[in-house]
Design a protein around this motif. Sequence first.
Motif, PDB file in Angstrom:
ATOM      1  N   LEU A   6       1.201   5.961  -7.266  1.00 38.02           N
ATOM      2  CA  LEU A   6      -0.001   6.559  -7.830  1.00 38.02           C
ATOM      3  C   LEU A   6      -0.901   7.448  -7.067  1.00 38.02           C
ATOM      4  CD1 LEU A   6      -1.222   3.106  -9.121  1.00 38.02           C
ATOM      5  CD2 LEU A   6      -0.243   4.591 -10.587  1.00 38.02           C
ATOM      6  N   GLY A   7      -1.134   7.247  -5.917  1.00 34.60           N
ATOM      7  CA  GLY A   7      -1.848   7.908  -5.263  1.00 34.60           C
ATOM      8  C   GLY A   7      -1.648   9.557  -4.870  1.00 34.60           C
ATOM      9  N   PHE A   8      -0.257   9.662  -4.850  1.00 32.62           N
ATOM     10  CA  PHE A   8       0.362  11.060  -4.468  1.00 32.62           C
ATOM     11  C   PHE A   8       0.033  11.730  -5.654  1.00 32.62           C
ATOM     12  CE2 PHE A   8       3.260  14.346  -4.220  1.00 32.62           C
ATOM     13  CZ  PHE A   8       3.155  14.852  -2.928  1.00 32.62           C
ATOM     14  N   ALA A   9       0.279  11.168  -6.897  1.00 33.88           N
ATOM     15  CA  ALA A   9       0.100  11.973  -8.059  1.00 33.88           C
ATOM     16  C   ALA A   9      -1.174  12.438  -8.226  1.00 33.88           C
ATOM     17  CB  ALA A   9       0.659  11.177  -9.354  1.00 33.88           C
ATOM     18  N   LEU A  10      -2.175  11.198  -8.067  1.00 33.17           N
ATOM     19  CA  LEU A  10      -3.399  11.884  -8.313  1.00 33.17           C
ATOM     20  C   LEU A  10      -4.129  12.666  -7.267  1.00 33.17           C
ATOM     21  CD1 LEU A  10      -4.734   8.247  -9.017  1.00 33.17           C
ATOM     22  CD2 LEU A  10      -4.440   9.917 -10.842  1.00 33.17           C
ATOM     23  N   GLY A  11      -3.664  12.590  -6.281  1.00 30.11           N
ATOM     24  CA  GLY A  11      -4.102  13.383  -5.304  1.00 30.11           C
ATOM     25  C   GLY A  11      -3.542  14.827  -5.043  1.00 30.11           C
ATOM     26  N   PHE A  12      -2.276  15.045  -5.486  1.00 28.21           N
ATOM     27  CA  PHE A  12      -1.670  16.305  -5.191  1.00 28.21           C
ATOM     28  C   PHE A  12      -0.842  16.566  -6.635  1.00 28.21           C
ATOM     29  CE2 PHE A  12      -1.545  14.493  -1.079  1.00 28.21           C
ATOM     30  CZ  PHE A  12      -2.372  15.358  -0.315  1.00 28.21           C
ATOM     31  N   GLY A  13      -1.505  16.242  -7.727  1.00 33.00           N
ATOM     32  CA  GLY A  13      -0.844  16.396  -8.992  1.00 33.00           C
ATOM     33  C   GLY A  13       0.051  17.810  -9.348  1.00 33.00           C
ATOM     34  N   ASN A  14      -0.503  18.776  -9.294  1.00 27.54           N
ATOM     35  CA  ASN A  14       0.160  19.878  -9.594  1.00 27.54           C
ATOM     36  C   ASN A  14       0.344  20.902  -8.545  1.00 27.54           C
ATOM     37  OD1 ASN A  14       0.106  19.247 -12.317  1.00 27.54           O
ATOM     38  ND2 ASN A  14      -1.783  20.257 -12.834  1.00 27.54           N
ATOM     39  N   ALA A  15       0.232  20.264  -7.263  1.00 29.90           N
ATOM     40  CA  ALA A  15       0.337  21.110  -5.987  1.00 29.90           C
ATOM     41  C   ALA A  15       1.991  21.457  -5.671  1.00 29.90           C
ATOM     42  CB  ALA A  15      -0.083  20.707  -4.902  1.00 29.90           C
ATOM     43  N   ALA A  73       0.788  -1.233  -0.085  1.00 29.89           N
ATOM     44  CA  ALA A  73       0.035  -0.089  -0.054  1.00 29.89           C
ATOM     45  C   ALA A  73       1.004   1.144   0.051  1.00 29.89           C
ATOM     46  CB  ALA A  73      -0.731  -0.079   1.280  1.00 29.89           C
ATOM     47  N   VAL A  74       1.968   1.207   0.702  1.00 31.98           N
ATOM     48  CA  VAL A  74       2.935   2.425   0.632  1.00 31.98           C
ATOM     49  C   VAL A  74       3.361   2.489  -0.742  1.00 31.98           C
ATOM     50  CG1 VAL A  74       5.175   3.064   1.738  1.00 31.98           C
ATOM     51  CG2 VAL A  74       3.251   2.484   3.159  1.00 31.98           C
ATOM     52  N   VAL A  75       4.069   1.593  -1.441  1.00 34.14           N
ATOM     53  CA  VAL A  75       4.534   1.689  -2.407  1.00 34.14           C
ATOM     54  C   VAL A  75       3.482   2.258  -3.678  1.00 34.14           C
ATOM     55  CG1 VAL A  75       5.630   0.399  -4.573  1.00 34.14           C
ATOM     56  CG2 VAL A  75       6.533   0.060  -2.094  1.00 34.14           C
ATOM     57  N   LEU A  76       2.456   1.531  -3.594  1.00 35.78           N
ATOM     58  CA  LEU A  76       1.362   2.043  -4.444  1.00 35.78           C
ATOM     59  C   LEU A  76       0.819   3.493  -4.284  1.00 35.78           C
ATOM     60  CD1 LEU A  76      -0.963  -1.042  -4.777  1.00 35.78           C
ATOM     61  CD2 LEU A  76       0.543  -0.001  -6.551  1.00 35.78           C
ATOM     62  N   TRP A  77       0.755   4.074  -2.763  1.00 33.02           N
ATOM     63  CA  TRP A  77       0.518   5.485  -2.620  1.00 33.02           C
ATOM     64  C   TRP A  77       1.641   6.366  -3.163  1.00 33.02           C
ATOM     65  CZ3 TRP A  77      -2.171   9.118  -1.812  1.00 33.02           C
ATOM     66  CH2 TRP A  77      -2.343  10.267  -1.291  1.00 33.02           C
ATOM     67  N   TYR A  78       2.784   5.976  -3.191  1.00 27.53           N
ATOM     68  CA  TYR A  78       3.857   6.988  -3.437  1.00 27.53           C
ATOM     69  C   TYR A  78       4.013   6.804  -4.942  1.00 27.53           C
ATOM     70  CZ  TYR A  78       5.657   8.236   1.001  1.00 27.53           C
ATOM     71  OH  TYR A  78       5.840   8.907   2.137  1.00 27.53           O
TER      72      TYR A  78
END
Length: 79
Positions: free
Chosen positions: A70-79, A63-68
């Motif tokens: 995929l999830g971070f890019a989807l959640g905070f894409g251009n931030a 879950a940590v690897v998938l978050w880093y």
Amino acid sequence: ALAALRADNGSSGMAPLGRVLELQSSSQIFFMQAGFALVEAGSCRSKNVLSILMKNLVDFLVAVVLWYTLGFALGFGNA
């Protein structure tokens, strides 16, 4: 004081109050995962406890690897 917490510092695109809430909720999820591991370990035979705990550890690491990735890019894409 609360207005100062809500003010954006201009560097991250997210208010400091949002960062505090993000850290608080992620730590709750982390400890919730540990609690589920203990519940599962307590509800099985003692010979299976190690495999249950390893399954939970692998689940957490995946879950940590998938978050880093995929999830971070989807959640905070251009931030």
